[in-house]
Enzyme design. Structure first.
Site, PDB file in Angstrom:
ATOM      1  N   ARG A 134       6.638   1.034   8.914  1.00 55.38           N
ATOM      2  CA  ARG A 134       6.611   1.840  10.131  1.00 55.38           C
ATOM      3  C   ARG A 134       7.277   1.101  11.290  1.00 55.38           C
ATOM      4  O   ARG A 134       7.367   1.620  12.403  1.00 55.38           O
ATOM      5  CB  ARG A 134       5.160   2.185  10.511  1.00 55.38           C
ATOM      6  N   HIS A 152      10.064 -24.268   8.860  1.00 60.45           N
ATOM      7  CA  HIS A 152       9.079 -25.044   9.626  1.00 60.45           C
ATOM      8  C   HIS A 152       7.647 -24.880   9.127  1.00 60.45           C
ATOM      9  O   HIS A 152       6.852 -25.813   9.216  1.00 60.45           O
ATOM     10  CB  HIS A 152       9.120 -24.643  11.106  1.00 60.45           C
ATOM     11  N   CYS A 203       3.123  -3.109   4.109  1.00 63.67           N
ATOM     12  CA  CYS A 203       2.234  -2.006   4.481  1.00 63.67           C
ATOM     13  C   CYS A 203       2.870  -1.306   5.689  1.00 63.67           C
ATOM     14  O   CYS A 203       4.079  -1.428   5.901  1.00 63.67           O
ATOM     15  CB  CYS A 203       0.799  -2.472   4.710  1.00 63.67           C
ATOM     16  N   GLY A 204       2.089  -0.584   6.465  1.00 61.31           N
ATOM     17  CA  GLY A 204       2.674   0.148   7.589  1.00 61.31           C
ATOM     18  C   GLY A 204       3.268  -0.780   8.633  1.00 61.31           C
ATOM     19  O   GLY A 204       4.394  -0.605   9.093  1.00 61.31           O
ATOM     20  N   THR A 205       2.485  -1.801   9.002  1.00 61.69           N
ATOM     21  CA  THR A 205       2.959  -2.785   9.983  1.00 61.69           C
ATOM     22  C   THR A 205       3.289  -4.132   9.345  1.00 61.69           C
ATOM     23  O   THR A 205       3.898  -4.986   9.989  1.00 61.69           O
ATOM     24  CB  THR A 205       1.851  -3.056  11.033  1.00 61.69           C
ATOM     25  N   GLY A 206       2.823  -4.357   8.131  1.00 59.18           N
ATOM     26  CA  GLY A 206       2.920  -5.666   7.480  1.00 59.18           C
ATOM     27  C   GLY A 206       1.734  -6.541   7.853  1.00 59.18           C
ATOM     28  O   GLY A 206       1.511  -7.598   7.250  1.00 59.18           O
ATOM     29  N   VAL A 207       0.952  -6.101   8.829  1.00 58.26           N
ATOM     30  CA  VAL A 207      -0.115  -6.947   9.377  1.00 58.26           C
ATOM     31  C   VAL A 207      -1.346  -6.995   8.460  1.00 58.26           C
ATOM     32  O   VAL A 207      -1.796  -8.073   8.060  1.00 58.26           O
ATOM     33  CB  VAL A 207      -0.521  -6.472  10.797  1.00 58.26           C
ATOM     34  N   GLY A 208      -1.886  -5.830   8.147  1.00 58.98           N
ATOM     35  CA  GLY A 208      -3.137  -5.802   7.367  1.00 58.98           C
ATOM     36  C   GLY A 208      -3.007  -6.498   6.033  1.00 58.98           C
ATOM     37  O   GLY A 208      -3.849  -7.324   5.653  1.00 58.98           O
ATOM     38  N   ARG A 240       8.776 -33.819   9.925  1.00 56.04           N
ATOM     39  CA  ARG A 240       7.683 -33.626  10.885  1.00 56.04           C
ATOM     40  C   ARG A 240       6.909 -32.332  10.617  1.00 56.04           C
ATOM     41  O   ARG A 240       5.742 -32.206  10.990  1.00 56.04           O
ATOM     42  CB  ARG A 240       8.212 -33.630  12.313  1.00 56.04           C
ATOM     43  N   HIS A 241       7.573 -31.393   9.960  1.00 53.19           N
ATOM     44  CA  HIS A 241       6.903 -30.119   9.684  1.00 53.19           C
ATOM     45  C   HIS A 241       5.818 -30.265   8.606  1.00 53.19           C
ATOM     46  O   HIS A 241       4.867 -29.495   8.582  1.00 53.19           O
ATOM     47  CB  HIS A 241       7.930 -29.057   9.296  1.00 53.19           C
ATOM     48  N   ASP A 250       0.863  -1.188   0.000  1.00 53.67           N
ATOM     49  CA  ASP A 250       0.000   0.000   0.000  1.00 53.67           C
ATOM     50  C   ASP A 250       0.899   1.237   0.000  1.00 53.67           C
ATOM     51  O   ASP A 250       2.129   1.134  -0.205  1.00 53.67           O
ATOM     52  CB  ASP A 250      -1.004  -0.030   1.168  1.00 53.67           C
ATOM     53  N   HIS A 251       0.315   2.391   0.227  1.00 54.85           N
ATOM     54  CA  HIS A 251       1.069   3.648   0.150  1.00 54.85           C
ATOM     55  C   HIS A 251       2.144   3.776   1.234  1.00 54.85           C
ATOM     56  O   HIS A 251       3.136   4.476   1.039  1.00 54.85           O
ATOM     57  CB  HIS A 251       0.109   4.840   0.226  1.00 54.85           C
TER      58      HIS A 251
HETATM   59  C1  RB5 Z   1      -2.355   2.577   6.556  1.00 60.28           C
HETATM   60  O1  RB5 Z   1      -2.492   3.750   7.330  1.00 60.28           O
HETATM   61  C2  RB5 Z   1      -2.054   1.411   7.478  1.00 60.28           C
HETATM   62  O2  RB5 Z   1      -3.182   1.101   8.226  1.00 60.28           O
HETATM   63  C3  RB5 Z   1      -1.577   0.215   6.693  1.00 60.28           C
HETATM   64  O3  RB5 Z   1      -0.427   0.536   5.983  1.00 60.28           O
HETATM   65  C4  RB5 Z   1      -1.203  -1.013   7.486  1.00 60.28           C
HETATM   66  O4  RB5 Z   1      -0.341  -0.718   8.533  1.00 60.28           O
HETATM   67  C5  RB5 Z   1      -2.311  -1.878   7.909  1.00 60.28           C
HETATM   68  O5  RB5 Z   1      -2.128  -2.941   8.522  1.00 60.28           O
END
Ligand code: RB5
Length: 148
Positions: free
Chosen positions: A109, A98, A65-70, A132-133, A8-9
């Site tokens: 971020r 594994h 992304c910002g955290t990689g999570v979303g 095993r994995h 994303d941005h």
């Molecule tokens: C965008 O502001 C932010 O939410 C996105 O980059 C990401 O961190 C979501 O998980």
């Protein structure tokens, strides 16, 4: 080796560092965007990368992304995807060995470009150990098939 990359941005700020590693290794890249830092929605790009990997149009995927999570959550919604968010190389390496991770997520971020490069290097150098994995990854696939 072909790798799909999506961001994303905010993740865009890590993209050049990741591409540097891939290009240096002669890896073919499918870049699904986004291509600048204009606000956009990470699920769009997570899904695109996930589909390319699940359909075997790419061997592996990298999402930013910002955290990689979303964007990793979005990629994980595609059947067959095992996306992991990593902020250090050890987990990245072990996630291949594994868990047979097939998509790597990172957050601009959370980590800087040099650490991101190190994480990508370790992830690419590692191989699934099977044994095993395999049983455990198969159990993950069983959970997934219950959702159909
Ligand atoms: C965008 O502001 C932010 O939410 C996105 O980059 C990401 O961190 C979501 O998980």
């Amino acid at each position: 080796m072909k790798i799909a990359i999506g961001n994303d941005h905010v993740g865009y700020y890590l993209k050049d560092a990741v591409l540097e590693v891939l290009v240096q290794r002669g890896i073919e890249v499918i870049d699904v965007g986004s291509y600048d830092d204009q606000s956009c929605d990470y699920p769009v790009y997570g899904e695109k990368v996930g589909r390319l990997v699940a359909n075997k149009d790419a061997d592996l995927g990298i999402v930013l992304c910002g955290t990689g999570v979303g964007i990793s959550i979005a990629a994980n919604k595609v059947k067959g995807i095992r996306a992991v968010v990593c902020s250090e190389p050890y987990s990245a390496k072990l996630s291949r060995m594994h868990n047979d991770s097939n998509v790597l997520g990172m957050g601009s971020r959370v980590i800087g470009p040099e650490l991101a490069k190190m994480i990508v290097e370790q992830w690419l150098d590692a191989e699934f150990e099977a044994g095993r994995h395999s049983r455990r990854v198969d159990l993950i696939k069983t959970i997934e098939s219950k959702e159909e």
